[in-house]
Design a protein around this motif. Structure first.
Motif, mmCIF file in Angstrom:
data_model
loop_
_atom_site.group_PDB
_atom_site.id
_atom_site.type_symbol
_atom_site.label_atom_id
_atom_site.label_comp_id
_atom_site.label_asym_id
_atom_site.label_seq_id
_atom_site.Cartn_x
_atom_site.Cartn_y
_atom_site.Cartn_z
ATOM 1 N N ALA A 137 -1.615 -8.317 4.289
ATOM 2 C CA ALA A 137 -1.193 -9.366 5.216
ATOM 3 C C ALA A 137 -2.378 -10.154 5.748
ATOM 4 C CB ALA A 137 -0.403 -8.755 6.380
ATOM 5 N N ALA A 138 -3.509 -9.472 5.912
ATOM 6 C CA ALA A 138 -4.709 -10.153 6.396
ATOM 7 C C ALA A 138 -5.283 -11.089 5.340
ATOM 8 C CB ALA A 138 -5.765 -9.125 6.802
ATOM 9 N N GLY A 139 -5.061 -10.771 4.056
ATOM 10 C CA GLY A 139 -5.583 -11.614 2.987
ATOM 11 C C GLY A 139 -6.580 -10.917 2.087
ATOM 12 N N ILE A 140 -6.751 -9.594 2.244
ATOM 13 C CA ILE A 140 -7.637 -8.833 1.371
ATOM 14 C C ILE A 140 -6.946 -8.615 0.027
ATOM 15 C CG2 ILE A 140 -8.859 -6.647 1.060
ATOM 16 C CD1 ILE A 140 -10.032 -8.356 3.271
ATOM 17 N N LYS A 141 -7.674 -8.767 -1.064
ATOM 18 C CA LYS A 141 -7.100 -8.563 -2.394
ATOM 19 C C LYS A 141 -7.081 -7.075 -2.729
ATOM 20 C CE LYS A 141 -8.606 -13.062 -4.178
ATOM 21 N NZ LYS A 141 -9.439 -13.765 -5.199
ATOM 22 N N THR A 142 -5.885 -6.509 -2.859
ATOM 23 C CA THR A 142 -5.732 -5.086 -3.147
ATOM 24 C C THR A 142 -4.796 -4.888 -4.341
ATOM 25 O OG1 THR A 142 -3.730 -4.442 -1.918
ATOM 26 C CG2 THR A 142 -5.735 -4.812 -0.625
ATOM 27 N N HIS A 143 -4.740 -3.634 -4.818
ATOM 28 C CA HIS A 143 -3.844 -3.316 -5.927
ATOM 29 C C HIS A 143 -2.442 -2.954 -5.452
ATOM 30 C CE1 HIS A 143 -3.989 1.378 -5.919
ATOM 31 N NE2 HIS A 143 -4.150 0.913 -4.695
ATOM 32 N N PHE A 144 -2.241 -2.850 -4.155
ATOM 33 C CA PHE A 144 -0.971 -2.369 -3.607
ATOM 34 C C PHE A 144 0.129 -3.411 -3.785
ATOM 35 C CE2 PHE A 144 2.121 -1.974 -0.173
ATOM 36 C CZ PHE A 144 2.478 -0.637 -0.275
ATOM 37 N N VAL A 145 1.284 -2.981 -4.284
ATOM 38 C CA VAL A 145 2.439 -3.856 -4.450
ATOM 39 C C VAL A 145 3.530 -3.504 -3.444
ATOM 40 C CG1 VAL A 145 4.263 -4.642 -6.026
ATOM 41 C CG2 VAL A 145 1.938 -4.251 -6.889
ATOM 42 N N ARG A 146 4.037 -2.277 -3.511
ATOM 43 C CA ARG A 146 5.047 -1.847 -2.546
ATOM 44 C C ARG A 146 5.236 -0.330 -2.658
ATOM 45 N NH1 ARG A 146 8.140 -4.077 -6.755
ATOM 46 N NH2 ARG A 146 9.727 -2.675 -7.618
ATOM 47 N N ARG A 147 5.893 0.213 -1.674
ATOM 48 C CA ARG A 147 6.182 1.636 -1.663
ATOM 49 C C ARG A 147 7.331 1.956 -2.619
ATOM 50 N NH1 ARG A 147 6.176 5.444 3.645
ATOM 51 N NH2 ARG A 147 6.731 7.406 2.650
ATOM 52 N N GLN A 148 7.324 3.194 -3.141
ATOM 53 C CA GLN A 148 8.437 3.686 -3.939
ATOM 54 C C GLN A 148 8.776 5.105 -3.494
ATOM 55 O OE1 GLN A 148 9.349 2.705 -8.047
ATOM 56 N NE2 GLN A 148 8.946 4.837 -8.638
ATOM 57 N N GLY A 149 9.878 5.243 -2.776
ATOM 58 C CA GLY A 149 10.292 6.563 -2.308
ATOM 59 C C GLY A 149 9.389 7.099 -1.214
ATOM 60 N N GLU A 150 9.541 8.377 -0.924
ATOM 61 C CA GLU A 150 8.806 8.990 0.187
ATOM 62 C C GLU A 150 7.358 9.315 -0.140
ATOM 63 O OE1 GLU A 150 10.711 12.387 1.796
ATOM 64 O OE2 GLU A 150 12.458 11.292 2.555
ATOM 65 N N THR A 151 7.055 9.556 -1.420
ATOM 66 C CA THR A 151 5.743 10.106 -1.746
ATOM 67 C C THR A 151 4.976 9.302 -2.796
ATOM 68 O OG1 THR A 151 6.725 11.559 -3.430
ATOM 69 C CG2 THR A 151 6.503 12.447 -1.191
ATOM 70 N N ALA A 152 5.346 8.054 -3.026
ATOM 71 C CA ALA A 152 4.673 7.268 -4.059
ATOM 72 C C ALA A 152 4.652 5.789 -3.691
ATOM 73 C CB ALA A 152 5.360 7.466 -5.410
ATOM 74 N N SER A 172 -6.050 -7.689 -16.809
ATOM 75 C CA SER A 172 -5.421 -8.946 -17.235
ATOM 76 C C SER A 172 -6.084 -10.184 -16.632
ATOM 77 C CB SER A 172 -3.935 -8.936 -16.877
ATOM 78 O OG SER A 172 -3.752 -8.826 -15.469
ATOM 79 N N THR A 173 -6.766 -10.000 -15.496
ATOM 80 C CA THR A 173 -7.392 -11.146 -14.826
ATOM 81 C C THR A 173 -8.890 -10.987 -14.625
ATOM 82 O OG1 THR A 173 -6.984 -10.215 -12.617
ATOM 83 C CG2 THR A 173 -5.248 -11.608 -13.573
ATOM 84 N N GLY A 174 -9.395 -9.753 -14.728
ATOM 85 C CA GLY A 174 -10.804 -9.504 -14.452
ATOM 86 C C GLY A 174 -11.117 -9.447 -12.962
ATOM 87 N N GLU A 175 -10.080 -9.506 -12.111
ATOM 88 C CA GLU A 175 -10.292 -9.455 -10.661
ATOM 89 C C GLU A 175 -10.724 -8.060 -10.209
ATOM 90 O OE1 GLU A 175 -7.335 -11.983 -8.100
ATOM 91 O OE2 GLU A 175 -6.219 -11.013 -9.701
ATOM 92 N N ILE A 176 -11.594 -8.029 -9.221
ATOM 93 C CA ILE A 176 -11.956 -6.770 -8.568
ATOM 94 C C ILE A 176 -11.044 -6.605 -7.362
ATOM 95 C CG2 ILE A 176 -13.744 -5.545 -7.292
ATOM 96 C CD1 ILE A 176 -15.805 -6.838 -9.080
ATOM 97 N N LEU A 177 -10.282 -5.512 -7.338
ATOM 98 C CA LEU A 177 -9.309 -5.273 -6.275
ATOM 99 C C LEU A 177 -9.632 -3.974 -5.537
ATOM 100 C CD1 LEU A 177 -5.967 -6.033 -8.186
ATOM 101 C CD2 LEU A 177 -7.360 -7.626 -6.855
ATOM 102 N N LEU A 178 -9.408 -3.965 -4.247
ATOM 103 C CA LEU A 178 -9.443 -2.723 -3.488
ATOM 104 C C LEU A 178 -8.338 -1.831 -4.024
ATOM 105 C CD1 LEU A 178 -10.545 -1.103 -1.039
ATOM 106 C CD2 LEU A 178 -8.825 -2.276 0.356
#
Length: 422
Positions: free
Chosen positions: A69-84, A198-204
């Motif tokens: 939300a702040a604008g940092i580029k990360t690998h996170f997309v969304r939560r899946q279930g309770e533990t993933a 696929s993009t060569g981007e460096i992501l957190l």
């Protein structure tokens, strides 16, 4: 409606505390599944801890949502279930980035003579090469550069190291201010990066949870709520593990409070509806920075009493507010607001035509006792308002910090491209 869960494909990699699965129907996504397992000392100490996977996922999901939300580029997309959770598939860069605000732990052992509690300003940064067999040796910048690491088709050179270095400090500072809003001190933390092939981007990338940091409520080491409690156990009993779990649960509950709704705002007051287009640009830029923004029409010359009523309405609500006055020709609006308001006032006159250079003097040359500033462009007025409000709102502060980082990274990447285009 909840989003459709991603089907699990083959295992990409399995570690001590998590398993990474390839997404069955999307080659660019993976699913990171946490385990009910806690370890320390490169796995020398390891125990089952029922419920840890869900607690870890709660924590890391909230942190990555805050950073995204702040604008940092990360690998996170969304939560899946309770533990993933679902993330972009990355090839991990085998460097661990550690940022320290306070000297403690292993830093003291490696730097004898430094007293515990020494405060690093700016934060101290260290890098460690990921190598369990050799206990993750500390590497200098020069060693990281000399290693000529190639990941995801990207050679990790000076530009890539500099981007990770600056991003690491920015992430630490965002989380430090976020935790400070709950009277908790972020003492140090570690993070890792990956390359999106696929993009060569460096992501957190990877996870950020109670394994990743030292966290001291009220700045008191005796109240620590992180994995250091587990590391320091002289004897690992069922009661001791239960205490560690309660600490992690404490963190998981509070981490959800780090992204509150904005508690501040900007109010644009325009002298005429003809200034609406100019004012809309200010509002758009405010919203980009996470600042709620309202538009009002009022004339200090033609409706002074109504202007004062509007001012009293906003100040009476007690919500931190920056007023932005949009008035051309003879700007009475900004100075009148400044002379009667306790909140900051910014002039942003809509300059145009042959008289623009003359009109601006009514915003710049003010009577004594008035303190409103003048900013010529809508984007600048919005940024100025956001910077003022960020003094008391860490969410707005985080967006400004991430914006600065992304601007710097953009320049860095443009410079690299210009060198390579020779």
């Amino acid at each position: 409606m909840t989003e459709k869960e991603v089907k699990l494909g083959p295992v990409v990699i399995e570690g001590k505390t998590k398993v990474v699965y390839q997404a069955a129907d999307d080659p660019e996504l993976v699913v990171l599944q946490s385990k009910d397992r806690i370890t320390a000392g490169d796995g020398d100490r390891s125990h089952d801890l029922k419920g840890k996977a869900a607690i870890s996922t709660d924590t890391t999901t909230a942190i990555f949502e805050l950073l995204n939300a702040a604008g940092i580029k990360t690998h996170f997309v969304r939560r899946q279930g309770e533990t993933a959770f679902i993330g972009y598939k990355c090839e991990m860069i085998p460097i661990e980035w550690v940022t320290r605000r306070i000297a403690t732990g292993s830093f003291l052992k490696r730097n004898q003579g430094v007293k515990e509690g020494f405060r690093f300003c700016p934060p101290k940064q260290e890098t460690f090469f990921k190598d369990d067999e050799n206990h993750d040796p500390q590497w200098s910048y020069e060693q990281c550069l000399a290693a000529q690491i190639k990941v995801g088709g990207v050679l990790i050179g000076r530009d890539e190291l500099d981007i990770m270095s600056r991003t690491t400090v920015t992430v630490f500072e965002i989380l430090e201010r976020s935790w400070a809003s709950l009277d908790c001190s972020l003492i140090d933390m570690k993070i890792e990066f990956g390359v999106k092939p696929s993009t060569g981007e460096i992501l957190l990338a990877d996870v950020i949870d109670s394994d990743s940091w030292r966290l001291w409520p009220s700045g008191d080491k005796r109240l620590m709520k992180d994995k250091q409690v587990y590391r320091e156990l002289k004897e690992v009993t069922a009661d001791a593990l239960d205490m560690v779990k309660r600490n992690f649960e404490w963190v998981a509950v509070r981490v959800k409070l780090l992204s509150p709704k904005p508690q501040a705002r900007a109010v644009v007051l325009m002298g005429s509806s003809s200034d609406m287009a100019h004012s809309e640009k200010i509002r758009m830029n405010c919203q980009t920075l996470g600042v709620p923004c309202e538009l009002r029409v009022t004339s200090a010359h033609k409706g002074t009493e109504e202007t004062m009523k509007i001012l009293a309405e906003y100040e009476g609500e007690g919500i931190p507010t920056v007023f932005i006055a949009v008035a051309g020709r003879s700007n009475g609006l900004g100075p009148v607001l400044s002379g009667n308001a306790t909140w900051p006032v910014i002039n942003c006159p809509p300059l145009s035509g042959d008289w623009g250079s003359h009109d601006i003097w009514s915003s710049l040359r003010l009577p004594s006792g008035l303190g409103c500033s003048t900013v010529m462009f809508p984007e600048g007025a919005a940024l100025c308002a956001a910077q003022i409000l960020s003094l008391s709102d860490h969410v707005i502060w985080s967006k400004i910090r991430a914006k600065q980082l992304n601007t710097w990274i953009g320049l860095k990447e443009a410079d690299k491209k210009s060198r390579n285009d020779k």
